[in-house]
Design an enzyme around this catalytic site. Structure first.
Site, PDB file in Angstrom:
ATOM      1  N   SER A  50      35.988  49.209  34.128  1.00 27.97           N
ATOM      2  CA  SER A  50      34.872  49.783  33.807  1.00 27.97           C
ATOM      3  C   SER A  50      33.724  48.633  34.267  1.00 27.97           C
ATOM      4  CB  SER A  50      34.670  49.819  32.376  1.00 27.97           C
ATOM      5  OG  SER A  50      34.975  48.554  31.730  1.00 27.97           O
ATOM      6  N   TYR A  53      34.649  43.495  39.056  1.00 32.08           N
ATOM      7  CA  TYR A  53      35.334  43.971  40.369  1.00 32.08           C
ATOM      8  C   TYR A  53      36.354  45.137  40.057  1.00 32.08           C
ATOM      9  CZ  TYR A  53      34.349  39.259  42.589  1.00 32.08           C
ATOM     10  OH  TYR A  53      33.847  38.280  43.182  1.00 32.08           O
ATOM     11  N   ALA A 112      45.064  48.095  26.882  1.00 35.33           N
ATOM     12  CA  ALA A 112      45.931  48.014  28.040  1.00 35.33           C
ATOM     13  C   ALA A 112      46.920  47.322  27.717  1.00 35.33           C
ATOM     14  CB  ALA A 112      45.115  47.971  29.229  1.00 35.33           C
ATOM     15  N   TYR A 235      38.854  24.168  35.378  1.00 33.56           N
ATOM     16  CA  TYR A 235      39.312  25.541  35.757  1.00 33.56           C
ATOM     17  C   TYR A 235      40.939  25.359  36.330  1.00 33.56           C
ATOM     18  CZ  TYR A 235      38.260  30.382  36.822  1.00 33.56           C
ATOM     19  OH  TYR A 235      38.517  31.625  36.653  1.00 33.56           O
ATOM     20  N   VAL A 271      31.248  34.996  40.856  1.00 31.94           N
ATOM     21  CA  VAL A 271      30.051  36.160  40.523  1.00 31.94           C
ATOM     22  C   VAL A 271      29.686  35.977  39.038  1.00 31.94           C
ATOM     23  CG1 VAL A 271      30.675  37.750  42.384  1.00 31.94           C
ATOM     24  CG2 VAL A 271      31.891  37.910  40.093  1.00 31.94           C
TER      25      VAL A 271
END
Length: 390
Positions: A50, A53, A112, A235, A271
């Site tokens: 939705s 990516y 999901a 990260y 992004v």
């Protein structure tokens, strides 16, 4: 009602139906301008369909590849007095546009991670497609309940081993400051791997394979971010990195069952997403990266990245890295980009942010995720939050 953005930290609690629909149509227009993709898979599933990516993957597969798609995402429905989630609007805007060109998309909204959703999904695939050619897994969630044990895991974004002091950014005020992050313990690390590693991906593929709904030559892609050394302390060298190592391991396991090219982790560029906005250091890195890549003519958003992935990286002879991943973060990690980003990094302060970085672009892209700040949309008009314009 008149819908305005309500931003709290890295969360926007409202979304605009007209803005979201316009954003979807603009992404479709970009893909159509690039032309068709001849060898695109024709029966495509996108888990996390939705936004970001995942949405871009569904758009490229449909409007450049001529595919029919089935998407899965967890959304909040609107009411008479409250807007829906941005993804709820995006899903419906996508379906409206796909049906206009003769495609017949199907979207399932719910958890999901649950086996109930997987069972429903399998039945819908049997009814609509027979089998699948491609499944894209594009999901970033903070919480997951294991269907086998019923245990709920919550991910944390922390370093490992020792505290880490890093430079970060308050995106609301534009303040650049140092912050210290305490390390995760073993339980927190394991929970992060359970949520953000590859266990659910592998579970999806195993259940689909057991049900016989994977076509010969089936492939699955799982999107990830690796980043540069500037973000690694929190990260790659932290709990998120452990989850990504697990992702690589699960990709190898899927290949072991389904074939040498059946599963690939795809490393994509940085992004603006709601998930990435919550990670310390990443927004500051993004504001510098965007400015450098724009100045070099290399900047890409989600739709540009995924369009390039589908057009140039899905062939049989595509180059892989040492971990057998597909890399589409090559422009971000190119020497010319990283050398300039690294040069600017120690110079970044609250006072120099405007010169060295692009906070305005970051904020603009964040608001676009929720349908705000988009040219051609009149945000002073009353809208029905339950209606997505066709």
């Amino acid at each position: 009602m008149i819908i305005e953005p309500r931003v709290r930290g890295f969360i926007c609690t409202t979304a605009h139906p007209v803005g979201c629909a316009t954003n979807v149509r603009e992404q479709i227009a970009y893909v159509l301008k690039q032309g068709p993709i001849a060898d695109c898979p024709k029966r495509v599933a996108v888990r996390g369909c939705s936004t970001g990516y995942g949405l871009a993957s569904r758009i490229v597969a449909t409007f450049a590849g001529g595919a029919d798609t089935i998407g899965v995402s967890l959304e909040r429905e609107p009411s008479e007095k409250r807007s829906a989630s941005a993804g709820w609007y995006n899903n419906r805007a996508f379906e409206i546009e796909a049906e206009k060109i003769g495609r017949s998309p199907l979207t399932l909204e719910g958890d999901a991670f649950s086996d109930e959703m997987k069972k429903d999904f399998i039945e819908r695939v049997r009814e609509k497609f027979g089998q699948l050619d491609l499944l894209v897994y594009s999901m970033a969630a903070p919480v997951r309940t294991d269907p086998d044990t019923g245990k709920t895991y919550r991910s944390v974004i922390k370093p490992l081993g020792a505290p880490v002091e890093i430079k970060t950014l308050d995106t609301e005020t534009g303040e650049v400051f140092q912050t210290t992050l305490e390390p995760a313990n073993e339980e927190q690390t394991a929970a992060t791997v359970a949520v953000m590693g590859g266990d659910d991906w592998k579970r999806w593929i195993n259940q689909l394979a057991d049900a016989g709904v994977l076509a010969p030559g089936f492939r699955t892609l799982n999107y990830t971010y690796i980043g540069s050394e500037l973000t690694w302390p929190i990260y790659w060298n932290g709990t998120l990195g452990r989850a990504k190592v697990d992702l690589d391991s699960k990709a190898q396991a899927i290949r072991g069952r389904l074939g040498a090219d059946a599963a690939r982790v795809v490393a994509l560029k940085a992004v603006v997403t709601q998930a990435s906005s919550a990670i310390p250091v990443v927004p500051l890195y993004g504001t510098v990266l965007f400015k450098v890549m724009k100045q070099l003519g290399l900047h890409e958003g989600c739709i540009e990245q995924i369009d390039r992935l589908f057009r140039t990286r899905l062939g049989k002879d595509v180059a892989l890295d040492d971990a057998q991943r597909i890399r589409v973060d090559d422009w971000e990690l190119s020497p010319e980009v990283q050398t300039e980003v690294s040069r600017r990094w120690p110079l970044l302060t609250t006072e120099t942010l405007g010169e060295l970085a692009d906070l305005g672009e970051y904020k603009s892209q964040f608001l676009r995720l929720f349908g705000f700040g988009i040219d051609g949309v009149d945000y002073t008009q009353d809208v029905d939050p339950r209606v997505v314009p066709g």
